[in-house]
Design a protein around this motif. Sequence first.
Motif, PDB file in Angstrom:
ATOM      1  N   ASN A 262       0.825  -1.217   0.000  1.00  0.00           N
ATOM      2  CA  ASN A 262       0.000   0.000   0.000  1.00  0.00           C
ATOM      3  C   ASN A 262       0.856   1.264   0.000  1.00  0.00           C
ATOM      4  N   LEU A 263       1.979   1.235   0.727  1.00  0.00           N
ATOM      5  CA  LEU A 263       2.898   2.379   0.713  1.00  0.00           C
ATOM      6  C   LEU A 263       3.452   2.578  -0.697  1.00  0.00           C
ATOM      7  N   GLY A 264       3.771   1.457  -1.350  1.00  0.00           N
ATOM      8  CA  GLY A 264       4.243   1.529  -2.741  1.00  0.00           C
ATOM      9  C   GLY A 264       3.176   2.114  -3.651  1.00  0.00           C
ATOM     10  N   THR A 265       1.944   1.626  -3.503  1.00  0.00           N
ATOM     11  CA  THR A 265       0.822   2.104  -4.321  1.00  0.00           C
ATOM     12  C   THR A 265       0.587   3.598  -4.117  1.00  0.00           C
TER      13      THR A 265
ATOM     14  N   ALA B 209       8.351   4.506  -4.331  1.00  0.00           N
ATOM     15  CA  ALA B 209       7.422   3.368  -4.453  1.00  0.00           C
ATOM     16  C   ALA B 209       8.205   2.063  -4.528  1.00  0.00           C
ATOM     17  N   LEU B 210       9.246   2.048  -5.363  1.00  0.00           N
ATOM     18  CA  LEU B 210      10.055   0.832  -5.525  1.00  0.00           C
ATOM     19  C   LEU B 210      10.720   0.415  -4.219  1.00  0.00           C
TER      20      LEU B 210
ATOM     21  N   THR C  75       4.287  -7.801  -7.291  1.00  0.00           N
ATOM     22  CA  THR C  75       5.095  -7.970  -8.507  1.00  0.00           C
ATOM     23  C   THR C  75       4.605  -7.047  -9.615  1.00  0.00           C
ATOM     24  N   TYR C  76       3.275  -6.980  -9.778  1.00  0.00           N
ATOM     25  CA  TYR C  76       2.696  -6.103 -10.797  1.00  0.00           C
ATOM     26  C   TYR C  76       3.082  -4.645 -10.527  1.00  0.00           C
ATOM     27  N   ASN C  77       2.972  -4.218  -9.275  1.00  0.00           N
ATOM     28  CA  ASN C  77       3.306  -2.833  -8.915  1.00  0.00           C
ATOM     29  C   ASN C  77       4.774  -2.515  -9.158  1.00  0.00           C
TER      30      ASN C  77
END
Length: 201
Positions: free
Chosen positions: A50-53, A64-65, A86-88
Amino acid sequence: SISYHLTWIGKFNSGSIYLQTGLTGKAIKIFKEVIPEIKDSSRLVHVYNNLGTAHISRGDMEKALEFLLIADNIPTENGELKEQVTYNIALAHEDLGQYERASVIYEELAPQLQRKQNKRMLARTYLGLGKSYTALNQPAQGRAFIQKAEELLSPEEQPTEYVDLLEVKHEVNRDLGNYQTAYEALFDMKVLRDTLELREQ
């Protein structure tokens, strides 16, 4: 204990709501606060994802990465969550213009999603491949993946993904010099976007 459970679950849920409603700053603050309170590895993956998103939606792909790679390294039994992470990661690479890396990750993800018949995610992955290959000057391959995505989506059932599809279709065909198809995709995209906005009002 119950009280421990409620406090972080409550925070996590409110963070998720902030994220969905576009209040990413508040979401990020809450997710960071809740990390030390979580003992369960799957839930921790959830928070880092969620932090990445949140950072993806802010356009900060580097940050994000960072979070997504932490999520990726935490073991979890939740296959669907792993696929989301993985998609993110692929999406962040794509947005950073690292199309080679993005395409490799999307290619690895696609068969897993095919096996599970996760149509929506698979279509998004094909779209990512379509964009990446087009950006890597392999438009024929890009177009083949866009077609695959198109076979999985319908404007009625997955309107949001379909808008993305039409946008990619427009860009790819424009780059290929197929201006008629590019224009039609752009037109359809505008119509569908307007329909969605009317529905939300």
